[in-house]
Structure formats: C-alpha cells, structure tokens
Design a protein around this motif. Structure first.
Motif, PDB file in Angstrom:
ATOM      1  N   GLY A   8       9.345  30.750  37.810  1.00  0.00           N
ATOM      2  CA  GLY A   8      10.083  30.851  38.585  1.00  0.00           C
ATOM      3  C   GLY A   8      10.824  31.989  38.671  1.00  0.00           C
ATOM      4  N   ASP A   9      11.909  31.270  39.098  1.00  0.00           N
ATOM      5  CA  ASP A   9      12.790  31.868  40.065  1.00  0.00           C
ATOM      6  C   ASP A   9      12.140  33.454  40.480  1.00  0.00           C
ATOM      7  OD1 ASP A   9      15.827  31.194  39.426  1.00  0.00           O
ATOM      8  OD2 ASP A   9      15.004  30.137  37.791  1.00  0.00           O
ATOM      9  N   ILE A  10      11.651  33.404  41.062  1.00  0.00           N
ATOM     10  CA  ILE A  10      10.772  34.890  41.743  1.00  0.00           C
ATOM     11  C   ILE A  10      11.416  35.734  42.981  1.00  0.00           C
ATOM     12  CG2 ILE A  10       8.228  35.427  43.095  1.00  0.00           C
ATOM     13  CD1 ILE A  10       7.414  32.752  42.048  1.00  0.00           C
ATOM     14  N   HIS A  11      12.089  34.897  43.048  1.00  0.00           N
ATOM     15  CA  HIS A  11      13.298  35.689  44.026  1.00  0.00           C
ATOM     16  C   HIS A  11      12.393  36.582  45.270  1.00  0.00           C
ATOM     17  CE1 HIS A  11      16.655  33.498  43.378  1.00  0.00           C
ATOM     18  NE2 HIS A  11      16.490  33.853  42.027  1.00  0.00           N
ATOM     19  N   ALA A  12      10.713  36.099  45.780  1.00  0.00           N
ATOM     20  CA  ALA A  12      10.392  36.848  46.707  1.00  0.00           C
ATOM     21  C   ALA A  12      10.474  38.184  46.223  1.00  0.00           C
ATOM     22  CB  ALA A  12      11.717  37.287  48.642  1.00  0.00           C
ATOM     23  N   GLY A  36      11.423  26.900  41.049  1.00  0.00           N
ATOM     24  CA  GLY A  36      12.298  27.396  42.154  1.00  0.00           C
ATOM     25  C   GLY A  36      12.624  28.087  42.348  1.00  0.00           C
ATOM     26  N   ASP A  37      13.499  28.416  43.412  1.00  0.00           N
ATOM     27  CA  ASP A  37      14.107  29.966  44.037  1.00  0.00           C
ATOM     28  C   ASP A  37      13.250  30.598  44.013  1.00  0.00           C
ATOM     29  OD1 ASP A  37      16.666  29.158  43.864  1.00  0.00           O
ATOM     30  OD2 ASP A  37      17.244  30.963  42.309  1.00  0.00           O
ATOM     31  N   PHE A  38      12.297  30.598  45.629  1.00  0.00           N
ATOM     32  CA  PHE A  38      10.884  31.699  45.822  1.00  0.00           C
ATOM     33  C   PHE A  38      11.790  32.465  46.718  1.00  0.00           C
ATOM     34  CE2 PHE A  38       8.918  27.252  45.664  1.00  0.00           C
ATOM     35  CZ  PHE A  38       7.844  27.572  45.828  1.00  0.00           C
ATOM     36  N   PHE A 124      13.388  20.778  36.643  1.00  0.00           N
ATOM     37  CA  PHE A 124      13.703  21.319  37.199  1.00  0.00           C
ATOM     38  C   PHE A 124      14.829  22.739  37.674  1.00  0.00           C
ATOM     39  CE2 PHE A 124      13.774  18.098  34.240  1.00  0.00           C
ATOM     40  CZ  PHE A 124      14.126  16.650  34.404  1.00  0.00           C
ATOM     41  N   HIS A 125      15.353  22.761  38.090  1.00  0.00           N
ATOM     42  CA  HIS A 125      16.009  24.367  38.734  1.00  0.00           C
ATOM     43  C   HIS A 125      16.770  24.576  37.685  1.00  0.00           C
ATOM     44  CE1 HIS A 125      16.523  27.872  40.586  1.00  0.00           C
ATOM     45  NE2 HIS A 125      17.368  27.972  40.420  1.00  0.00           N
ATOM     46  N   GLY A 126      18.241  23.559  37.589  1.00  0.00           N
ATOM     47  CA  GLY A 126      19.423  23.904  36.982  1.00  0.00           C
ATOM     48  C   GLY A 126      18.990  23.003  35.483  1.00  0.00           C
ATOM     49  N   SER A 161      18.424  29.758  35.292  1.00  0.00           N
ATOM     50  CA  SER A 161      19.029  31.201  34.135  1.00  0.00           C
ATOM     51  C   SER A 161      18.697  32.164  34.283  1.00  0.00           C
ATOM     52  CB  SER A 161      19.925  30.250  32.535  1.00  0.00           C
ATOM     53  OG  SER A 161      18.440  30.326  31.973  1.00  0.00           O
ATOM     54  N   HIS A 162      17.344  31.931  34.071  1.00  0.00           N
ATOM     55  CA  HIS A 162      17.005  33.958  34.144  1.00  0.00           C
ATOM     56  C   HIS A 162      16.637  33.970  32.781  1.00  0.00           C
ATOM     57  CE1 HIS A 162      17.222  34.770  38.902  1.00  0.00           C
ATOM     58  NE2 HIS A 162      17.376  33.233  38.937  1.00  0.00           N
ATOM     59  N   VAL A 163      17.017  32.884  31.868  1.00  0.00           N
ATOM     60  CA  VAL A 163      16.769  33.963  30.678  1.00  0.00           C
ATOM     61  C   VAL A 163      15.293  32.939  30.163  1.00  0.00           C
ATOM     62  CG1 VAL A 163      18.200  33.572  28.530  1.00  0.00           C
ATOM     63  CG2 VAL A 163      19.517  33.868  30.019  1.00  0.00           C
TER      64      VAL A 163
HETATM   65 FE   LIG Z   1      17.401  31.972  40.655  1.00  0.00          FE
END
Ligand SMILES: [Fe+2]
Length: 240
Positions: A8-12, A36-38, A124-126, A161-163
């Motif tokens: 998750g949260d790969i952020h490109a 999510g957050d590709f 879920f993302h959040g 949350s990236h945690v």
């Molecule tokens: Fe994110």
C-alpha cells in the motif's frame, strides 16, 4: 494455507516496489492486495500502475492521491493540497500518466472485499467508515472497538497512515502493511506485510527492506521537482 502479500501507499516509488518484488517473489502468493495511493511524490506512476495492471490475482483500491489525480484529469479544480510544492507533484503526475494507466485507475473502486475460507476481508484506504481517516495504532481503543462493532469483515486491511501494525480488537483483525514508497517514521526502507490464513489460524509478518533511494532522487532531479522530496525519500520522513 492462503498467502496474501499486503502492499500500500506506493506513491509512484517503483524502485521500492521492485525491491519488494525481488525480495518476496510475488508468484508464491495467492493474492496481492494494494490499499491504494499508487501515485504522487515520485516519478514512476506509470511503472507502478502497469505492474498491477499486468498481474493476475491482484486486488487494488484507490487512495486519496489517486482520487485527486482522477479529479484533475476530469478537469475539476484541486482545492487541496494548498502547498505549492505538493500541487506541483499532483499536476506533474496527471500530465505524465499514460492512457492505459488512466483507464485502469478509473476502473478501481474506493473499497472492496473478498473471502478466504470463513474470513471476509475488507480493504480500505483509510477505514471502513472514512477513506480519508488516518488510523494510527496509537488511536483510542474505543475507535478500534467502534470499527469492530457489527463489522461484516473479520479482517480489515488499511493504508493511509503509513504506519505498519497488526492489532486484534474484539476479535477483528486490523492490519496496516505500512507504506511501500513513502515512510514517515525516519526509516527510509520500504514496508510491506505478508498475511497467512489457514483454517485454524492467521499470521501477519511485517518487513522493512532497503531499496534504491538514489533512483528516486535521480527521477526527481531529472524532472526538476521540488528538492524537499529528495530529502523526504532520503530520510524517510514527512517534511510537509
Ligand atoms: Fe498515502
């Protein structure tokens, strides 16, 4: 036993995703889940999306950054983020995505679920109640209890949350794999998790491994993107 890779949260940050792929060999998994957050904050959104697009047995949802990119592409105004350097990253991404990847992003839901044996797993993302909620492991127990109450999902997998964490509250398993591409805790290594489910038990293991941060830095510099992000990837901290 069912083995699920949680990302998750790969952020490109494709160099980080590549390091994970090399380390775990994704073919060994029954499912690959992406919370999510590709997109946004690194210069490899196409490589990142394409990897999921071309793979079978992946389950992905949109994150807040992806939803904002789709808004921009629809010609809508972007109210948030307000900070100039953040907006630059959003607009750079929306200008560089290729049509196949845009179509793929548009096809994704904001939340989804699937079944493994007797377990229903929600993604879920959040959180289950709010795709923009950052649920930290330090949140009040009552918040987790509220999300566990009447939950149709025995497992809730979340990002945002990236945690990284794994908590069991009132019999519901809450899992966050952490962020593959944009850590906030001062450790720049990539984060992901493996979930194993058999009829009697469930096991979650979190991983942190190094990746080629220099490639991300090179991409940002080549595209003349704000220096604050060079520092952010190097130190593994949220700086704005
Ligand atoms: Fe994110």
């Amino acid at each position: 036993m069912t083995k699920i890779l949680l990302l998750g949260d790969i952020h490109a940050n494709y160099p980080a995703l590549e390091a994970v792929i090399e380390y775990i060999q994704p073919d060994r998994f029954d499912w690959i889940v992406n919370t999510g957050d590709f997109t946004v904050y690194s210069t490899f959104p196409n490589e990142t999306i394409q990897w999921f697009r071309e793979r079978k047995r992946t389950i992905s949802i949109l994150g807040n950054t992806d939803r904002k990119i789709l808004r921009i592409l629809k010609g809508k105004k972007l109210k948030k983020p307000k900070k100039k350097e953040k907006r630059v990253m959003y607009f750079w991404t929306s200008e560089h995505l290729n049509p196949e990847n845009i179509t793929y992003l548009k096809s994704l839901p904001e939340r989804t679920d699937f079944k493994v044996g007797a377990y229903r797993i929600g993604i879920f993302h959040g959180t289950l109640e709010d795709p923009d909620e950052e649920l930290f492991p330090s949140a009040l127990e009552s918040r987790f209890q509220r999300l566990a109450k009447d939950s149709p999902y025995q497992v809730q997998i979340m990002g945002h949350s990236h945690v990284p964490y794994y908590k069991i509250v009132d019999g519901i398993h809450f899992i966050n794999p952490g962020s593959v591409g944009r850590m906030f805790d001062g450790d720049p290594r990539t984060s992901f998790a493996i979930l194993k489910i058999s009829s009697e038990k469930m096991a979650v293991e979190h991983f942190r491994i190094p990746y080629a941060v220099d490639e991300v830095v090179k991409g940002l510099k080549e595209q003349k993107l704000p220096n604050i992000y060079v520092k952010m990837f190097r130190v593994g901290k949220k700086l704005n």
